[in-house]
Design an enzyme around this catalytic site. Structure first.
Site, PDB file in Angstrom:
ATOM      1  N   ASP A   1      22.267  79.575  58.704  1.00 53.43           N
ATOM      2  CA  ASP A   1      21.067  80.914  58.511  1.00 53.43           C
ATOM      3  C   ASP A   1      20.000  81.447  58.850  1.00 53.43           C
ATOM      4  O   ASP A   1      19.616  79.111  58.758  1.00 53.43           O
ATOM      5  CB  ASP A   1      21.347  80.724  56.993  1.00 53.43           C
ATOM      6  CG  ASP A   1      20.797  81.817  56.578  1.00 53.43           C
ATOM      7  OD1 ASP A   1      21.247  82.840  56.188  1.00 53.43           O
ATOM      8  OD2 ASP A   1      18.719  81.634  56.175  1.00 53.43           O
ATOM      9  N   ILE A   2      19.654  82.632  59.169  1.00 52.79           N
ATOM     10  CA  ILE A   2      18.005  82.583  60.806  1.00 52.79           C
ATOM     11  C   ILE A   2      17.726  82.029  59.344  1.00 52.79           C
ATOM     12  O   ILE A   2      17.140  82.916  58.319  1.00 52.79           O
ATOM     13  CB  ILE A   2      18.587  83.769  60.954  1.00 52.79           C
ATOM     14  CG1 ILE A   2      19.926  83.962  62.492  1.00 52.79           C
ATOM     15  CG2 ILE A   2      16.939  83.493  61.468  1.00 52.79           C
ATOM     16  CD1 ILE A   2      19.613  85.308  62.530  1.00 52.79           C
TER      17      ILE A   2
ATOM     18  N   GLU B   1      22.431  87.741  57.279  1.00 53.06           N
ATOM     19  CA  GLU B   1      22.188  86.700  58.911  1.00 53.06           C
ATOM     20  C   GLU B   1      23.103  85.482  58.577  1.00 53.06           C
ATOM     21  O   GLU B   1      22.842  84.749  59.392  1.00 53.06           O
ATOM     22  CB  GLU B   1      20.658  86.900  58.972  1.00 53.06           C
ATOM     23  CG  GLU B   1      20.262  85.745  57.457  1.00 53.06           C
ATOM     24  CD  GLU B   1      20.068  86.978  56.173  1.00 53.06           C
ATOM     25  OE1 GLU B   1      19.171  85.694  55.513  1.00 53.06           O
ATOM     26  OE2 GLU B   1      20.313  87.605  56.212  1.00 53.06           O
TER      27      GLU B   1
END
Length: 312
Positions: free
Chosen positions: A189-190, A232
């Protein structure tokens, strides 16, 4: 001499005359004017009669092919003719087949010419130009493949979409169970991705997400299954990978992304990711089972400060 051998030796005598009303024409004349591609071939594989259309296809002069064997042009076609007569002798139907001539494709349909005893002394072959049909089939097949690709891929990152990723991973888990091999899953996950969108705009966010996906693909193996499973969030299924190797790869990806500069509408920014890992456990039967733990590990990484790896 069997009945019909006159035709096989191409002796055009009075037996070859056909009466139409008060007019008499020869079989040879009929072949010259018939508006389709037709060829008469004897058991030796020799051309006996050819229609003008067939001669035009082969760029041949009138009678240029007569008494010439098909084998002189194509050994493969000669073998097909030999097969045809073998089937005729067994009273079997010869299947239609495609034939390429001068960059065109023709469908060939054949029928035996038999004498009174039922002996096939020659075969009549009719060629139909199906080039355009074949081209259309090719275009449709290519289009279907493109549509299939679009249906299975995320439009932004070109990674597998959620549905395709799950489907493939479930099959891989089944294979791992049968072969008794290990597997792991990374959930990436960003960090602070909402801030990127809020600061630089959603177009910049899309660019960053696409570049992060490229970084992950670049660092993974060709055998790894990578999919965009959320806004994301990117998941990676690692076949034949134990916990230690999964953590090693995750750390490689984390460091690579941390050092990279990402273009946000002309501004270069730093991005980090949080990664959760879970490896094979006896009760994992589907990707949904392992995803729960990998997802929980990822949120643990975020809770513990982000830009880190956690394992469950």
């Amino acid at each position: 001499m069997k009945v019909g051998d006159h035709m096989a030796s191409y002796e055009m005598d009075k037996k070859n005359l056909i009466k139409v009303g008060n007019e008499i024409i020869t079989l040879k004349k009929l072949f010259e004017v018939i508006p389709v591609s037709v060829v008469l071939i004897n058991r030796k594989g020799e051309h006996i009669l050819d229609s003008k259309v067939l001669l035009d296809i082969n760029n041949s002069e009138p009678h240029a092919l007569v008494r010439h064997k098909v084998a002189e042009l194509s050994k493969e076609d000669a073998n097909i003719i030999e097969r045809d007569f073998g089937l005729f002798d067994q009273n079997k139907t010869v299947p239609a087949h495609d034939l390429a001539i001068n960059n065109k494709t023709y469908k060939v349909v054949v029928a035996p010419l038999r004498n009174d005893s039922g002996y096939a002394f020659a075969e009549l072959a009719v060629l139909t130009d199906i080039t355009e049909n074949k081209n259309t089939e090719h275009r449709l097949a290519k289009l279907n493949e493109q549509l299939k690709q679009l249906a299975s891929r995320d439009g932004l990152t070109q990674l597998l979409n959620w549905y395709s990723y799950n489907d493939i991973c479930n099959k891989m888990i089944g294979l791992a169970r049968r072969e008794n091999t290990s597997f792991s899953v990374m959930f990436i996950d960003i960090d602070h991705f909402k801030k990127v969108n809020d600061t630089y705009g959603h177009a910049a966010g899309d660019t960053v997400l696409r570049e992060v996906a490229d970084c992950i693909v670049e660092n993974c193996r060709k055998t790894d299954i990578i999919g965009r499973v959320g806004g994301e969030e990117i998941a990676v299924y690692l076949p034949q990978t134990d916990c230690h190797d999964a953590i090693t790869l995750a750390e490689k990806i984390r460091i690579y992304i941390e050092k990279e500069k990402f273009d946000a509408e002309g501004t270069l920014i730093n991005i980090t990711v949080s990664i959760g890992i879970s490896n094979d456990k006896p009760y994992y039967q589907t990707i949904a089972d392992i995803k729960k733990d990998a997802d929980a590990a990822m949120y643990m990484a975020k809770s513990n400060g982000r830009n880190r790896i956690e394992h469950l």
